[in-house]
Design a protein around this motif. Structure first.
Motif, mmCIF file in Angstrom:
data_model
loop_
_atom_site.group_PDB
_atom_site.id
_atom_site.type_symbol
_atom_site.label_atom_id
_atom_site.label_comp_id
_atom_site.label_asym_id
_atom_site.label_seq_id
_atom_site.Cartn_x
_atom_site.Cartn_y
_atom_site.Cartn_z
ATOM 1 N N ASN A 649 0.830 -1.209 0.000
ATOM 2 C CA ASN A 649 0.000 0.000 0.000
ATOM 3 C C ASN A 649 0.867 1.261 0.000
ATOM 4 O O ASN A 649 0.527 2.260 -0.648
ATOM 5 C CB ASN A 649 -0.918 -0.017 1.217
ATOM 6 N N ASP A 650 2.014 1.195 0.719
ATOM 7 C CA ASP A 650 2.912 2.346 0.739
ATOM 8 C C ASP A 650 3.479 2.649 -0.647
ATOM 9 O O ASP A 650 3.644 3.822 -1.028
ATOM 10 C CB ASP A 650 4.065 2.100 1.719
ATOM 11 N N TRP A 651 3.777 1.596 -1.403
ATOM 12 C CA TRP A 651 4.407 1.795 -2.703
ATOM 13 C C TRP A 651 3.409 2.014 -3.828
ATOM 14 O O TRP A 651 3.765 2.532 -4.888
ATOM 15 C CB TRP A 651 5.288 0.594 -3.053
ATOM 16 N N CYS A 652 2.159 1.592 -3.622
ATOM 17 C CA CYS A 652 1.185 1.663 -4.722
ATOM 18 C C CYS A 652 0.152 2.760 -4.563
ATOM 19 O O CYS A 652 -0.573 3.054 -5.517
ATOM 20 C CB CYS A 652 0.449 0.326 -4.852
ATOM 21 N N GLN A 653 0.035 3.363 -3.388
ATOM 22 C CA GLN A 653 -1.095 4.269 -3.169
ATOM 23 C C GLN A 653 -0.993 5.540 -4.012
ATOM 24 O O GLN A 653 -2.008 6.133 -4.367
ATOM 25 C CB GLN A 653 -1.177 4.646 -1.685
ATOM 26 N N ASN A 654 0.214 5.941 -4.358
ATOM 27 C CA ASN A 654 0.353 7.152 -5.172
ATOM 28 C C ASN A 654 -0.047 6.918 -6.629
ATOM 29 O O ASN A 654 -0.461 7.832 -7.325
ATOM 30 C CB ASN A 654 1.798 7.649 -5.119
ATOM 31 N N LYS A 655 0.086 5.641 -7.089
ATOM 32 C CA LYS A 655 -0.191 5.347 -8.494
ATOM 33 C C LYS A 655 -1.580 4.754 -8.680
ATOM 34 O O LYS A 655 -2.246 5.008 -9.652
ATOM 35 C CB LYS A 655 0.869 4.380 -9.026
ATOM 36 N N HIS A 656 -1.997 3.914 -7.745
ATOM 37 C CA HIS A 656 -3.275 3.228 -7.883
ATOM 38 C C HIS A 656 -4.013 3.375 -6.555
ATOM 39 O O HIS A 656 -3.812 2.589 -5.636
ATOM 40 C CB HIS A 656 -3.071 1.748 -8.215
ATOM 41 N N LYS A 657 -4.815 4.380 -6.456
ATOM 42 C CA LYS A 657 -5.500 4.624 -5.192
ATOM 43 C C LYS A 657 -6.615 3.633 -4.945
ATOM 44 O O LYS A 657 -6.982 3.388 -3.811
ATOM 45 C CB LYS A 657 -6.044 6.056 -5.187
ATOM 46 N N ALA A 861 29.527 -19.264 1.738
ATOM 47 C CA ALA A 861 30.492 -18.709 2.701
ATOM 48 C C ALA A 861 30.217 -17.247 3.031
ATOM 49 O O ALA A 861 31.132 -16.485 3.343
ATOM 50 C CB ALA A 861 31.927 -18.871 2.203
ATOM 51 N N HIS A 862 28.955 -16.824 2.956
ATOM 52 C CA HIS A 862 28.570 -15.484 3.402
ATOM 53 C C HIS A 862 27.068 -15.485 3.653
ATOM 54 O O HIS A 862 26.370 -16.477 3.367
ATOM 55 C CB HIS A 862 28.949 -14.407 2.386
ATOM 56 N N GLY A 863 26.577 -14.377 4.182
ATOM 57 C CA GLY A 863 25.162 -14.285 4.501
ATOM 58 C C GLY A 863 24.296 -14.202 3.263
ATOM 59 O O GLY A 863 24.632 -13.521 2.289
ATOM 60 N N VAL A 864 23.151 -14.912 3.301
ATOM 61 C CA VAL A 864 22.218 -14.939 2.174
ATOM 62 C C VAL A 864 20.806 -14.784 2.729
ATOM 63 O O VAL A 864 20.486 -15.320 3.799
ATOM 64 C CB VAL A 864 22.333 -16.256 1.373
ATOM 65 N N GLY A 865 19.984 -14.057 1.995
ATOM 66 C CA GLY A 865 18.584 -13.881 2.390
ATOM 67 C C GLY A 865 17.661 -14.065 1.205
ATOM 68 O O GLY A 865 17.964 -13.618 0.091
ATOM 69 N N LEU A 866 16.537 -14.747 1.438
ATOM 70 C CA LEU A 866 15.507 -14.942 0.415
ATOM 71 C C LEU A 866 14.272 -14.162 0.843
ATOM 72 O O LEU A 866 13.782 -14.329 1.963
ATOM 73 C CB LEU A 866 15.168 -16.427 0.260
ATOM 74 N N GLY A 867 13.771 -13.318 -0.027
ATOM 75 C CA GLY A 867 12.623 -12.498 0.328
ATOM 76 C C GLY A 867 11.865 -12.031 -0.892
ATOM 77 O O GLY A 867 11.979 -12.601 -1.992
ATOM 78 N N TYR A 868 11.081 -10.963 -0.713
ATOM 79 C CA TYR A 868 10.236 -10.430 -1.780
ATOM 80 C C TYR A 868 10.305 -8.911 -1.763
ATOM 81 O O TYR A 868 10.491 -8.284 -0.704
ATOM 82 C CB TYR A 868 8.784 -10.887 -1.605
ATOM 83 N N VAL A 869 10.115 -8.351 -2.959
ATOM 84 C CA VAL A 869 10.110 -6.895 -3.137
ATOM 85 C C VAL A 869 8.898 -6.545 -3.996
ATOM 86 O O VAL A 869 8.668 -7.197 -5.030
ATOM 87 C CB VAL A 869 11.405 -6.408 -3.813
ATOM 88 N N PRO A 870 8.094 -5.538 -3.629
ATOM 89 C CA PRO A 870 6.973 -5.123 -4.495
ATOM 90 C C PRO A 870 7.471 -4.632 -5.849
ATOM 91 O O PRO A 870 8.577 -4.095 -5.979
ATOM 92 C CB PRO A 870 6.305 -4.004 -3.689
ATOM 93 N N LEU A 871 6.658 -4.840 -6.855
ATOM 94 C CA LEU A 871 7.044 -4.456 -8.221
ATOM 95 C C LEU A 871 7.360 -2.967 -8.339
ATOM 96 O O LEU A 871 8.389 -2.606 -8.935
ATOM 97 C CB LEU A 871 5.933 -4.862 -9.200
#
Length: 905
Positions: A649-657, A861-871
């Motif tokens: 909602n933070d990333w989309c509210q300006n474009k798609h209310k 041999a280092h830190g790794v993270g799996l996650g998601y990012v909004p389009l």
């Protein structure tokens, strides 16, 4: 001077110079007898207990006579009975208390709420157990850290019991099945049920299952499927096995029932009345607890063409991961080789395979399920008439199965020299009929390694995959006969004592066992088990992981045989693992695998995320206030969960209310591959996508995603550049221009530090805490009165000899101030961790995503993270990057930011 007694001193008495002991004792026997009687009889008002020295007295002697010395027990017991103390009965022996009848009742009683796997007892002694998804499952081993399990999966063999995965069987015309299932999948995600690679039954497929016509929204979870190898005609009846995670089992079942308009037909009658004589009643009762020996529940359509059969807990599935998994399987599985004198069928040459490609050798099925089942009844009767030797009846009546069996045995011998399962085609299915794995069980644990002397020659069998996947395991009667013809462990031990095919036999006898004549010998009848082997290719991207990493085999076999296979694999060097090891192997692989059903856009994923949130929150508030991190000062709005709806909602509210509140995860391969090309290649010198400039690439990316719903999540992978290890729920943020400049000027700079935020809730917490203390002091009188009343009730029940357990439980559940204390605790939680209103601007760096799973990667041999990012956030990131896709991540309990490289997976 006084007169003397002794004559030697002047007296009148002559004293003898010696004395006789016998004469002396005889003269005083009456005195000795009187003294003994005085010692044996208790004094007036005394106890037998008081005759002992104080150092030997024990309190337990007052009610347990056997604690007294033997010479005083009888008198002490009589004294206790005279005082009204009942005599203690003898405690049953441990052997009596642990007799099989009681153990069996307890075994079944403890599975009422959570089902046990067949290997539960073995795991419960060696693993931490947990209750998940209706099962009692092994979580992690007691004696091993994950480093040992990683070494096993990378260099040896890691073994996991995944029999909690649920199987459903769908029968019907091939066209109708594919058309119905097409509504729940999308070809944009990958190959579906109707793909030519899977329709022949040579390979196991996987896809994402959706609610009916809801793509790309409404994801249910990842499923695996396998077609039964048949003729391949589009009009024939086909059988499909659908494997699901238990967390999505009911959802998938309900979707299939709705799509095919199925009605339930329950079959409650038990099939355990005609079990073999070798099958012990104890094992029968154990299997009945899982309803293995009952008819399977069915859901049949109104026109009697589509049938759904639930095979939940009717099949076992083991997972072997690592390069040695193939060598261990080769040493464990002994393919049956029927002797010529049995005259069951003739031996065919393996090169003569033209009949396998001919449709005329396969029986043409009927149009309806009812007509097909009428034909199966005769075969089932033939099998059940000789259930102890089902393989003779089955192979005698099925010529195609005869020829396929010899081809499978020849193929298995040809691939014995393989070094790893990654050498085979991805997801290949191999069907075998093997002997009881207890035949050649090693006397102690050994390590099996590949045999370099055996050549690996699978070339001439590559065209026979269809025949290699034909198996009798698809028949319910065969599975039942396999289960009930199993020799019980007690009978097996008797034959082992008689040295009938026992471990440790000579090499000549082992060769004889491999070509065993399937006849009774000395009252001993061997068992044969149909199994399916499913290859798992592991890593296929050489840029991220070495090829074949985490490859292995899955074994599918009927219920009742889990422990023989499990022990046989363990004794050959396989390392056991649990849920934690399965999760970490998937994490090390670094990609979305089949075993992950907990995506954030699924109901199962949301349920699992909520359970993890509650667990982390309880663990946090169990600490004293001075030991907890203050997340308000850290600027962490959501420390225990990933609030995707707020972030979107933070990333989309300006474009798609007017955007929809729901969201989905992008799984379309074309778009994900385009993102990979743009992100991974656009910053390499002289390496531009489609030969264009970076501006052209961004323009191509914008046009590709312009028509997409922006309310979607992109799966990403972050790898730490210098130091730092991402944790669960870590923030993925955009670095500022100053952060990029500092990293260029100072290579040793770890990253920026978040400034401490103002805690505007501290005064409210202090005021609320003082008010709570005052109110507790005011209510102290009510608590005292309540405790006194409860104590009086307990005393009255004790006088009557009744139980007080109910009052004790009532005291724990309900007190005069319990509701008041609980309400205060909830208010304090909200003051410590307020409800988040925004995520994007909650800290000094703009937040673009969350890490769902983060840890140190042993393979990287280092830190790794799996996650998601909004389009929209990813589009913004791509426009800000100039040299390489750098991001910042920060763990919830830290102020330090670390640099990481972002990738698409």
């Amino acid at each position: 001077m006084a007169n003397q007694f002794d004559a030697a001193l002047g007296g009148s008495i002559q004293i003898p110079g010696h004395i006789s002991t016998a004469v002396f004792a005889q003269a005083r026997c009456q005195e000795i007898e009187a003294l003994n009687n005085a010692l044996e009889q208790a004094q007036k008002g005394g106890l037998i207990f008081q005759r002992l020295p104080k150092a030997m007295r024990r309190r337990v002697m007052s009610h347990h006579s056997k604690r007294m010395p033997r010479r005083l027990r009888e008198a002490h017991t009589k004294q206790l009975e005279k005082n009204g103390v009942p005599p203690k009965t003898k405690c049953p022996s441990r052997k009596y208390r642990r007799r099989p009848q009681n153990l069996l009742l307890e075994y079944n009683r403890r599975q009422r709420n959570f089902i046990w796997l067949e290997t539960h007892i073995w795991h419960a002694k060696r693993f931490h157990m947990t209750e998940k998804w209706g099962y009692k499952l092994a979580r992690f081993p007691n004696a091993k850290t994950f480093r040992a399990c990683y070494r096993a999966s990378a260099n040896h063999c890691l073994l996991q019991d995944i029999s909690y995965y649920c199987c459903m069987e769908i029968k019907g015309p091939e066209i109708e099945l594919i058309e119905g299932l097409k509504k729940h999948v999308s070809s944009a995600v990958g190959l579906t049920f109707g793909a030519q690679a899977f329709i022949s039954g040579c390979k196991e497929g996987h896809t994402t299952f959706y609610y009916k016509d809801k793509f790309p929204f409404g994801a249910v979870g990842a499923v695996q499927f396998l077609w039964k190898a048949e003729n391949g005609s589009s009009t024939e009846q086909r059988i499909l096995w659908l494997w699901t995670h238990p967390s999505i089992y009911n959802e998938v079942k309900n979707c299939l029932i709705e799509t095919f308009a199925l009605g339930e037909e329950m079959l409650p009658e038990k099939l355990s009345e005609d079990v073999g004589s070798q099958f012990s009643m104890v094992e029968i009762k154990k299997l009945e607890a899982h309803c293995v020996l009952e008819a399977y529940p069915k859901y049949i359509s109104s026109d009697n063409r589509i049938c759904l059969i639930l095979l939940k807990d009717k099949l076992n599935r083991f997972r072997l991961t690592g390069p040695l998994s193939h060598s261990i399987l080769v040493d464990t599985l002994n393919v049956t080789s029927f002797a010529e004198k049995d005259k069951l069928f003739d031996i065919f040459e393996t090169e003569d395979v033209e009949f396998l490609n001919s449709d005329s050798d396969f029986e043409s099925p009927e149009d309806t399920i009812a007509q097909r089942e009428d034909a199966d009844v005769n075969d089932n009767k033939r099998i059940s008439s000789d259930s102890e030797m089902w393989w003779k009846t089955y192979y005698r009546s099925n010529e195609v199965a005869q020829k396929a069996h010899f081809l499978q045995a020849d193929f298995w011998r040809a691939i014995r020299g393989s070094y790893s399962a990654s050498q085979f085609p991805p997801h290949q299915v191999v069907a075998l009929t093997v002997l009881d794995p207890r035949y050649q069980l090693p006397s102690k644990r050994v390590k099996i390694v590949p045999d370099s002397k055996v050549p690996f020659q699978p070339e001439r069998h590559t065209s026979l995959f269809k025949s290699i996947s034909i198996s009798p395991i698809w028949s319910s009667e065969v599975r039942m006969a396999t289960c009930t013809s199993k020799l019980s462990q007690s009978e097996w031990e008797k034959h082992r004592a008689q040295k009938v095919l026992v471990p440790g036999i000579s090499e000549g006898e082992i060769n004889c066992a491999k070509t065993l004549n399937l006849e009774k010998s000395n009252g001993f009848e061997p068992s044969c088990i149909p199994i399916l082997l499913v290859q798992r290719p592991g890593s296929q991207d050489s840029q991220q992981k070495r090829l074949g990493f985490s490859s292995g085999w899955d074994i599918i076999f009927p219920a009742g045989w889990a422990m023989p296979f499990w022990i046989a694999l363990i004794f050959r060097g396989a390392k056991p693992g649990g849920l934690k090891e399965a999760s970490m192997v998937q994490f090390e692989t670094g990609s979305v695998t089949l075993t992950e059903p907990f995506a954030p856009d699924t109901a199962a994923g949301k349920t699992e995320a909520e359970a993890n949130r509650r667990e982390r929150e309880q663990q946090h508030f169990r600490l004293p206030p001075n030991k907890r991190p203050n997340f308000i000062k850290f600027g962490i709005a959501s420390p225990f969960s990933c609030c995707w709806d707020i972030l979107l909602n933070d990333w989309c509210q300006n474009k798609h209310k007017d955007i929809d509140a729901s969201f989905y995860v992008l799984r379309e391969k074309v778009k994900l591959d385009a993102l990979k090309c743009i992100i991974n290649n656009s910053f390499k010198s002289g390496s531009n996508v489609n030969g264009g400039t970076r501006a052209d690439q961004i323009s191509h990316f914008s046009s590709l995603f312009s028509n997409m719903n922006h309310n979607c999540l992109i799966p990403v992978r972050i790898e730490s550049v210098k130091r730092g290890c991402p944790a669960d729920c870590a923030l993925i943020c955009i670095p500022s221009s100053d952060d990029i400049l500092h990293s260029k000027e100072n290579s040793a700079w770890e990253g920026p530090v978040e400034p401490i935020h103002n805690d505007n809730k501290s005064d409210q917490r202090k005021t609320l805490r003082n008010q709570h203390k005052k109110e507790l002091r005011r209510l102290r009188k009510q608590r005292v009165l309540s405790n006194n009343k409860l104590k009086k009730q307990m005393d009255m029940l004790l006088e009557k000899g009744e139980s007080i357990s109910h009052l004790i439980s009532l005291k724990k559940e309900k007190t005069p101030t319990k509701d008041f204390v609980d309400k205060h605790a909830e208010e304090m939680k909200l003051l410590w961790i307020p409800e988040p209103k925004t995520i994007k601007d909650s800290c000094s760096r703009t937040v673009v995503g969350f890490v769902c799973k983060g840890d140190f990667s042993f393979s990287e041999a280092h830190g790794v993270g799996l996650g998601y990012v909004p389009l929209p956030a990813l589009v913004h990131l791509i426009n800000t990057w100039t040299e390489k896709p750098l991001v910042l991540f920060r763990n919830p309990n830290s102020l330090q930011y670390y640099y990481a490289v972002l990738k698409i997976f």
